[in-house]
Design a protein around this motif. Structure first.
Motif, PDB file in Angstrom:
ATOM      1  N   ASP A 163      32.895  39.830  52.862  1.00 57.69           N
ATOM      2  CA  ASP A 163      32.723  39.450  51.456  1.00 57.69           C
ATOM      3  C   ASP A 163      33.736  40.151  50.564  1.00 57.69           C
ATOM      4  OD1 ASP A 163      30.664  37.764  52.014  1.00 57.69           O
ATOM      5  OD2 ASP A 163      29.069  39.223  51.584  1.00 57.69           O
ATOM      6  N   GLU A 164      33.976  41.452  50.853  1.00 56.53           N
ATOM      7  CA  GLU A 164      34.930  42.199  50.047  1.00 56.53           C
ATOM      8  C   GLU A 164      36.339  41.676  50.234  1.00 56.53           C
ATOM      9  OE1 GLU A 164      33.127  46.643  49.570  1.00 56.53           O
ATOM     10  OE2 GLU A 164      33.721  45.990  51.575  1.00 56.53           O
ATOM     11  N   ARG A 165      36.669  41.244  51.460  1.00 51.26           N
ATOM     12  CA  ARG A 165      38.013  40.725  51.705  1.00 51.26           C
ATOM     13  C   ARG A 165      38.259  39.435  50.941  1.00 51.26           C
ATOM     14  NH1 ARG A 165      37.080  42.523  57.087  1.00 51.26           N
ATOM     15  NH2 ARG A 165      36.452  40.437  57.710  1.00 51.26           N
ATOM     16  N   ARG A 166      37.155  38.681  50.619  1.00 49.78           N
ATOM     17  CA  ARG A 166      37.328  37.408  49.923  1.00 49.78           C
ATOM     18  C   ARG A 166      37.501  37.591  48.412  1.00 49.78           C
ATOM     19  NH1 ARG A 166      33.545  35.396  53.843  1.00 49.78           N
ATOM     20  NH2 ARG A 166      31.803  35.790  52.429  1.00 49.78           N
ATOM     21  N   VAL A 167      37.339  38.825  47.896  1.00 44.84           N
ATOM     22  CA  VAL A 167      37.516  39.056  46.466  1.00 44.84           C
ATOM     23  C   VAL A 167      39.012  39.142  46.184  1.00 44.84           C
ATOM     24  CG1 VAL A 167      36.976  40.534  44.500  1.00 44.84           C
ATOM     25  CG2 VAL A 167      35.312  40.264  46.342  1.00 44.84           C
ATOM     26  N   ALA A 209      38.538  37.132  24.395  1.00 44.19           N
ATOM     27  CA  ALA A 209      37.453  36.469  25.119  1.00 44.19           C
ATOM     28  C   ALA A 209      37.806  36.276  26.592  1.00 44.19           C
ATOM     29  CB  ALA A 209      37.145  35.121  24.467  1.00 44.19           C
ATOM     30  N   THR A 210      39.046  35.856  26.856  1.00 46.22           N
ATOM     31  CA  THR A 210      39.481  35.668  28.249  1.00 46.22           C
ATOM     32  C   THR A 210      39.500  37.003  28.980  1.00 46.22           C
ATOM     33  OG1 THR A 210      40.802  33.730  27.678  1.00 46.22           O
ATOM     34  CG2 THR A 210      41.369  34.875  29.721  1.00 46.22           C
ATOM     35  N   ARG A 211      40.041  38.025  28.312  1.00 39.82           N
ATOM     36  CA  ARG A 211      40.089  39.352  28.942  1.00 39.82           C
ATOM     37  C   ARG A 211      38.683  39.829  29.314  1.00 39.82           C
ATOM     38  NH1 ARG A 211      43.866  43.000  28.970  1.00 39.82           N
ATOM     39  NH2 ARG A 211      44.981  42.047  27.243  1.00 39.82           N
ATOM     40  N   GLU A 212      37.749  39.672  28.379  1.00 39.85           N
ATOM     41  CA  GLU A 212      36.376  40.132  28.644  1.00 39.85           C
ATOM     42  C   GLU A 212      35.766  39.375  29.816  1.00 39.85           C
ATOM     43  OE1 GLU A 212      32.117  40.625  26.254  1.00 39.85           O
ATOM     44  OE2 GLU A 212      33.907  39.919  25.202  1.00 39.85           O
ATOM     45  N   ARG A 213      35.999  38.055  29.876  1.00 39.30           N
ATOM     46  CA  ARG A 213      35.430  37.243  30.961  1.00 39.30           C
ATOM     47  C   ARG A 213      36.012  37.645  32.314  1.00 39.30           C
ATOM     48  NH1 ARG A 213      36.605  32.907  28.881  1.00 39.30           N
ATOM     49  NH2 ARG A 213      38.275  31.990  30.139  1.00 39.30           N
ATOM     50  N   VAL A 214      37.328  37.850  32.366  1.00 37.81           N
ATOM     51  CA  VAL A 214      37.979  38.234  33.622  1.00 37.81           C
ATOM     52  C   VAL A 214      37.556  39.634  34.042  1.00 37.81           C
ATOM     53  CG1 VAL A 214      40.210  38.746  34.700  1.00 37.81           C
ATOM     54  CG2 VAL A 214      39.945  36.680  33.303  1.00 37.81           C
ATOM     55  N   GLU A 215      37.544  40.564  33.099  1.00 34.89           N
ATOM     56  CA  GLU A 215      37.164  41.938  33.447  1.00 34.89           C
ATOM     57  C   GLU A 215      35.733  42.011  33.960  1.00 34.89           C
ATOM     58  OE1 GLU A 215      38.011  44.190  29.923  1.00 34.89           O
ATOM     59  OE2 GLU A 215      40.080  44.621  30.551  1.00 34.89           O
ATOM     60  N   GLN A 216      34.834  41.210  33.358  1.00 35.98           N
ATOM     61  CA  GLN A 216      33.446  41.196  33.829  1.00 35.98           C
ATOM     62  C   GLN A 216      33.363  40.680  35.260  1.00 35.98           C
ATOM     63  OE1 GLN A 216      30.733  42.394  31.970  1.00 35.98           O
ATOM     64  NE2 GLN A 216      29.850  42.319  34.023  1.00 35.98           N
ATOM     65  N   ILE A 241      39.000  35.151  41.591  1.00 35.77           N
ATOM     66  CA  ILE A 241      38.634  35.556  40.230  1.00 35.77           C
ATOM     67  C   ILE A 241      39.133  34.523  39.225  1.00 35.77           C
ATOM     68  CG2 ILE A 241      38.971  37.302  38.440  1.00 35.77           C
ATOM     69  CD1 ILE A 241      37.112  38.240  40.621  1.00 35.77           C
ATOM     70  N   ALA A 242      40.358  34.047  39.420  1.00 37.92           N
ATOM     71  CA  ALA A 242      40.937  33.054  38.511  1.00 37.92           C
ATOM     72  C   ALA A 242      40.118  31.762  38.509  1.00 37.92           C
ATOM     73  CB  ALA A 242      42.384  32.770  38.902  1.00 37.92           C
ATOM     74  N   ASP A 243      39.710  31.299  39.713  1.00 37.81           N
ATOM     75  CA  ASP A 243      38.894  30.078  39.805  1.00 37.81           C
ATOM     76  C   ASP A 243      37.568  30.258  39.075  1.00 37.81           C
ATOM     77  OD1 ASP A 243      40.844  28.806  41.254  1.00 37.81           O
ATOM     78  OD2 ASP A 243      39.897  29.181  43.209  1.00 37.81           O
ATOM     79  N   ALA A 244      36.927  31.424  39.282  1.00 37.45           N
ATOM     80  CA  ALA A 244      35.623  31.663  38.662  1.00 37.45           C
ATOM     81  C   ALA A 244      35.729  31.759  37.149  1.00 37.45           C
ATOM     82  CB  ALA A 244      35.008  32.944  39.228  1.00 37.45           C
ATOM     83  N   LEU A 300      35.771  40.841  37.507  1.00 47.46           N
ATOM     84  CA  LEU A 300      36.363  41.870  38.368  1.00 47.46           C
ATOM     85  C   LEU A 300      35.354  42.962  38.683  1.00 47.46           C
ATOM     86  CD1 LEU A 300      39.824  42.169  36.570  1.00 47.46           C
ATOM     87  CD2 LEU A 300      39.471  41.323  38.904  1.00 47.46           C
ATOM     88  N   ARG A 301      34.575  43.371  37.657  1.00 52.54           N
ATOM     89  CA  ARG A 301      33.553  44.398  37.883  1.00 52.54           C
ATOM     90  C   ARG A 301      32.422  43.867  38.748  1.00 52.54           C
ATOM     91  NH1 ARG A 301      34.736  45.564  32.370  1.00 52.54           N
ATOM     92  NH2 ARG A 301      33.059  44.180  31.693  1.00 52.54           N
ATOM     93  N   ASP A 302      31.915  42.686  38.407  1.00 54.43           N
ATOM     94  CA  ASP A 302      30.759  42.137  39.126  1.00 54.43           C
ATOM     95  C   ASP A 302      31.060  41.907  40.601  1.00 54.43           C
ATOM     96  OD1 ASP A 302      29.376  42.179  36.763  1.00 54.43           O
ATOM     97  OD2 ASP A 302      29.529  40.014  36.382  1.00 54.43           O
ATOM     98  N   ARG A 303      32.262  41.511  40.911  1.00 53.79           N
ATOM     99  CA  ARG A 303      32.609  41.179  42.296  1.00 53.79           C
ATOM    100  C   ARG A 303      33.272  42.333  43.041  1.00 53.79           C
ATOM    101  NH1 ARG A 303      33.923  34.728  42.572  1.00 53.79           N
ATOM    102  NH2 ARG A 303      32.311  34.089  41.069  1.00 53.79           N
ATOM    103  N   GLY A 304      33.410  43.469  42.362  1.00 59.92           N
ATOM    104  CA  GLY A 304      33.922  44.671  43.034  1.00 59.92           C
ATOM    105  C   GLY A 304      35.368  44.544  43.458  1.00 59.92           C
ATOM    106  N   TYR A 305      36.174  43.852  42.640  1.00 58.01           N
ATOM    107  CA  TYR A 305      37.581  43.702  43.005  1.00 58.01           C
ATOM    108  C   TYR A 305      38.295  45.042  42.962  1.00 58.01           C
ATOM    109  CZ  TYR A 305      42.506  42.482  42.865  1.00 58.01           C
ATOM    110  OH  TYR A 305      43.853  42.422  43.131  1.00 58.01           O
ATOM    111  N   ARG A 306      39.115  45.294  43.985  1.00 64.15           N
ATOM    112  CA  ARG A 306      39.982  46.467  43.996  1.00 64.15           C
ATOM    113  C   ARG A 306      41.378  46.030  44.394  1.00 64.15           C
ATOM    114  NH1 ARG A 306      38.486  51.105  42.922  1.00 64.15           N
ATOM    115  NH2 ARG A 306      40.214  52.069  43.967  1.00 64.15           N
ATOM    116  N   ARG A 307      42.359  46.644  43.772  1.00 63.15           N
ATOM    117  CA  ARG A 307      43.747  46.289  44.066  1.00 63.15           C
ATOM    118  C   ARG A 307      44.075  46.538  45.530  1.00 63.15           C
ATOM    119  NH1 ARG A 307      47.813  46.976  39.471  1.00 63.15           N
ATOM    120  NH2 ARG A 307      46.578  46.460  37.654  1.00 63.15           N
TER     121      ARG A 307
END
Length: 346
Positions: free
Chosen positions: A4-8, A37-44, A13-16, A46-53
């Motif tokens: 699941d983590e590998r799929r983040v 508004a876009t920044r807030e939506r994307v950042e949320q 994120i862009a599709d969602a 990223l946090r919810d799905r546990g994205y890491r660089r």
């Protein structure tokens, strides 16, 4: 790492979020050309799905730590860097050291450089970490630890400090135990919480001994040799000078040494002096300096260890930690002299 983590991915994120991959990339890099508004939506997302660089060579381990100072012209900074570098090296991480000189332009340049390279955590040793800097680093998902904070960091930022109040108390109590009653103090920069805590410890020790605080015996310094020399001179030129001086940094204490020497006073026969830090030069001064040991290398090491844990996504049990100080009694303090006659004043 789980499947699941590998799929983040950025694409997911862009599709969602209903935006393009470059837009997500701009958000990750802290770019300003994205609507709020876009920044807030994307950042949320990223946090919810546990994205890491994807910038780690080994899963779960940070590669590069940034250590950022106001200035690098002090042995105090060298001790902190040594502590950070030792822990980072043991963890297989590199260390990048920068100085921003309390300058907004230099800070912005550092942030621009940061966006172009790998960074898994930042250790700040700054008098103030500006709120915009903290916001940018949160947007970049880079964990932060602040050493010896001035008090202006966000409440969620992890900090490492020392027991400055207890150190100021112990230094003053030591001088009181030697019979000194007129004890001068050279304070550090007003804006730093460590300066205020050392001053408060001094005042508390005097109060416990039934001695009122004399404003004439407190002068302002900036932790550097020159301010110790100037402040020490002001104290020693009083009509009723102190018999002891507590300089709240070792560098200022050594400045007091020179102020005393130029007035024909001997340390400790005519004037007792204490410092704060226990830098290497304190042990090699003449006479060796009585001082409060601030565990600088250990503070740097703990800050590095903490930011590495945050980079691995681990929770901290105690985000604010203070390491104990310790009085180191050497040869610069002695019982108060019954009389003192300066031999010269030049």
């Amino acid at each position: 790492m789980s499947a699941d983590e590998r799929r983040v991915t950025i694409s997911a994120i862009a599709d969602a979020a209903g935006v393009s991959v470059p837009t997500v990339s701009r958000v990750l890099n802290g770019r300003a050309d994205v609507s709020a508004a876009t920044r807030e939506r994307v950042e949320q997302l990223l946090r919810d799905r546990g994205y890491r660089r994807r910038n780690s060579r080994a899963p779960g381990r940070a590669q590069v730590l940034d250590v950022v100072f106001d200035e690098l012209d002090s042995p105090w900074a060298v001790e902190l860097i040594r502590g950070v570098a030792d822990v980072a090296h043991a963890a297989g991480a590199g260390t990048v050291v920068s100085a921003v000189h309390q300058d907004d332009t230099a800070t912005r340049q550092w942030l621009r450089n940061l966006r172009t390279r790998t960074c898994d955590g930042v250790v700040f040793v700054l008098s103030q970490v500006a709120a915009p800097v903290q916001i940018q680093l949160r947007r970049l998902h880079i964990p932060v630890v602040v050493i010896d904070p001035a008090g202006g960091s966000a409440s969620e930022v992890a900090t490492v400090g020392a027991t400055n109040w207890a150190g100021g108390l112990s230094a003053t109590e030591h001088l009181l135990s030697l019979g000194h009653r007129r004890i001068g103090l050279i304070a550090g920069p007003r804006g730093l919480s460590c300066s205020r805590a050392r001053l408060d410890g001094y005042r508390a020790a005097l109060a416990a001994a039934g001695i009122g605080t004399d404003p004439a015996l407190i002068v302002q310094g900036d932790f550097r040799h020159e301010s110790g020399y100037t402040g020490g001179g002001r104290l020693l030129d009083l009509a009723e000078p102190p018999t002891a001086v507590f300089a709240t940094s070792d560098q200022m204490a050594l400045g007091v040494y020179e102020a005393a020497r130029r007035r024909g006073l001997r340390v400790p026969a005519d004037l007792s002096v204490t410092g704060f830090d226990d830098l290497p030069e304190a042990r090699w001064s003449s006479p060796p300096l009585t001082t409060v040991r601030q565990p600088l290398a250990e503070m740097g090491g703990l800050a590095a260890h903490t930011v590495l844990r945050l980079a691995r996504g681990e929770a901290l049990q105690a985000p604010r930690v203070e390491l104990a100080t310790e009085l180191k009694v050497r040869d610069s303090t002695a019982p108060v002299a019954t009389s003192r006659t300066p031999r010269s004043n030049r």
